[in-house]
Design an enzyme around this catalytic site. Sequence first.
Site, PDB file in Angstrom:
ATOM      1  N   HIS A 192       0.842  -1.208   0.000  1.00  0.00           N
ATOM      2  CA  HIS A 192       0.000   0.000   0.000  1.00  0.00           C
ATOM      3  C   HIS A 192       0.876   1.258   0.000  1.00  0.00           C
ATOM      4  O   HIS A 192       0.598   2.223  -0.706  1.00  0.00           O
ATOM      5  CB  HIS A 192      -0.879   0.061   1.260  1.00  0.00           C
ATOM      6  CG  HIS A 192      -1.927  -1.009   1.360  1.00  0.00           C
ATOM      7  ND1 HIS A 192      -2.076  -1.791   2.478  1.00  0.00           N
ATOM      8  CD2 HIS A 192      -2.895  -1.404   0.495  1.00  0.00           C
ATOM      9  CE1 HIS A 192      -3.091  -2.626   2.305  1.00  0.00           C
ATOM     10  NE2 HIS A 192      -3.606  -2.426   1.104  1.00  0.00           N
ATOM     11  N   LYS A 226     -17.127  -6.898   6.207  1.00  0.00           N
ATOM     12  CA  LYS A 226     -15.827  -7.487   6.535  1.00  0.00           C
ATOM     13  C   LYS A 226     -15.616  -7.359   8.035  1.00  0.00           C
ATOM     14  O   LYS A 226     -16.059  -6.396   8.651  1.00  0.00           O
ATOM     15  CB  LYS A 226     -14.709  -6.724   5.821  1.00  0.00           C
ATOM     16  CG  LYS A 226     -14.565  -7.104   4.366  1.00  0.00           C
ATOM     17  CD  LYS A 226     -13.257  -6.579   3.797  1.00  0.00           C
ATOM     18  CE  LYS A 226     -13.175  -6.825   2.305  1.00  0.00           C
ATOM     19  NZ  LYS A 226     -12.004  -6.198   1.695  1.00  0.00           N
ATOM     20  N   ARG A 242      -1.672  -5.596  -8.554  1.00  0.00           N
ATOM     21  CA  ARG A 242      -0.509  -6.422  -8.233  1.00  0.00           C
ATOM     22  C   ARG A 242      -0.226  -7.430  -9.331  1.00  0.00           C
ATOM     23  O   ARG A 242       0.896  -7.669  -9.701  1.00  0.00           O
ATOM     24  CB  ARG A 242      -0.759  -7.199  -6.943  1.00  0.00           C
ATOM     25  CG  ARG A 242      -0.546  -6.373  -5.732  1.00  0.00           C
ATOM     26  CD  ARG A 242      -1.220  -6.987  -4.559  1.00  0.00           C
ATOM     27  NE  ARG A 242      -2.659  -6.848  -4.678  1.00  0.00           N
ATOM     28  CZ  ARG A 242      -3.514  -7.068  -3.717  1.00  0.00           C
ATOM     29  NH1 ARG A 242      -3.087  -7.483  -2.553  1.00  0.00           N
ATOM     30  NH2 ARG A 242      -4.800  -6.898  -3.895  1.00  0.00           N
TER      31      ARG A 242
HETATM   32  P1  ADP Z   1      -9.647  -3.797  -0.663  1.00  0.00           P
HETATM   33  O1  ADP Z   1     -10.329  -4.528   0.443  1.00  0.00           O
HETATM   34  O2  ADP Z   1     -10.414  -2.661  -1.258  1.00  0.00           O
HETATM   35  O3  ADP Z   1      -8.981  -4.678  -1.702  1.00  0.00           O
HETATM   36  P2  ADP Z   1      -7.022  -3.327   0.335  1.00  0.00           P
HETATM   37  O4  ADP Z   1      -6.626  -2.507   1.485  1.00  0.00           O
HETATM   38  O5  ADP Z   1      -6.712  -4.766   0.377  1.00  0.00           O
HETATM   39  O6  ADP Z   1      -8.539  -3.028   0.104  1.00  0.00           O
HETATM   40  O7  ADP Z   1      -6.387  -2.725  -0.967  1.00  0.00           O
HETATM   41  C1  ADP Z   1      -6.585  -1.401  -1.348  1.00  0.00           C
HETATM   42  C2  ADP Z   1      -5.941  -1.186  -2.681  1.00  0.00           C
HETATM   43  O8  ADP Z   1      -4.546  -1.406  -2.567  1.00  0.00           O
HETATM   44  C3  ADP Z   1      -6.417  -2.120  -3.774  1.00  0.00           C
HETATM   45  O9  ADP Z   1      -6.426  -1.412  -4.993  1.00  0.00           O
HETATM   46  C4  ADP Z   1      -5.370  -3.191  -3.803  1.00  0.00           C
HETATM   47  O10 ADP Z   1      -5.262  -3.772  -5.097  1.00  0.00           O
HETATM   48  C5  ADP Z   1      -4.148  -2.385  -3.496  1.00  0.00           C
HETATM   49  N1  ADP Z   1      -3.091  -3.199  -2.891  1.00  0.00           N
HETATM   50  C6  ADP Z   1      -3.169  -4.026  -1.833  1.00  0.00           C
HETATM   51  N2  ADP Z   1      -1.998  -4.629  -1.590  1.00  0.00           N
HETATM   52  C7  ADP Z   1      -1.135  -4.163  -2.523  1.00  0.00           C
HETATM   53  C8  ADP Z   1       0.226  -4.431  -2.856  1.00  0.00           C
HETATM   54  N3  ADP Z   1       0.946  -5.315  -2.169  1.00  0.00           N
HETATM   55  N4  ADP Z   1       0.755  -3.768  -3.894  1.00  0.00           N
HETATM   56  C9  ADP Z   1       0.019  -2.906  -4.601  1.00  0.00           C
HETATM   57  N5  ADP Z   1      -1.271  -2.616  -4.390  1.00  0.00           N
HETATM   58  C10 ADP Z   1      -1.844  -3.250  -3.360  1.00  0.00           C
END
Ligand code: ADP
Length: 161
Positions: free
Chosen positions: A20, A44, A93
Amino acid sequence: MPNGKLAIYPGTFDPITNGHLDIIHRASTLFDRVVVSIATNPSKEPLFGVAERVEMIERSTRGLNNITVDHFNGLLMHYAVKKKADVIVRGLRAITDFEYEFQMALVNRKLAENIITVFLMPNEKYTYLNSTIVKEVAKFHGIVSSFVPEFVENKLKEKFR
Ligand code: ADP
């Protein structure tokens, strides 16, 4: 690069990971202001409360002066319109993210066609990383120091003591 653009980076951030943060750093160079916004989706069951997640993001983004942290309930696009956002930032990703993100982006465009979804790719070393896997490792007392900032690592240790 001041361009007057306000971007929202929405997500669950339960907790924030280095993946993130990679996206946040990239977005902060592209847009004037970036609001990292926690979706408080009641379907969730997060490990961390909203206040804890806000604190973890704030601590992890201290050096970036165009980043703020917020949270929202309900539809992202209602929130984005209210905030007068120009852009929604999402991370991509791998190809496995694509179908879901593509669907979301197209639906969101229907809801607010002036707000543009932008996808950013993290450094490839973060492509395997998500909050769920970090929680799994932490739960069984594995080392998560290369996945999350130190403050988040300590919060995870507290949760799974
Ligand atoms: P959600 O529940 O909306 O998927 P997340 O917090 O898991 O929320 O992810 C928020 C955003 O960050 C999404 O667009 C996700 O694809 C992106 N994201 C999560 N982990 C990574 C990572 N390791 N690298 C790049 N982007 C990421």
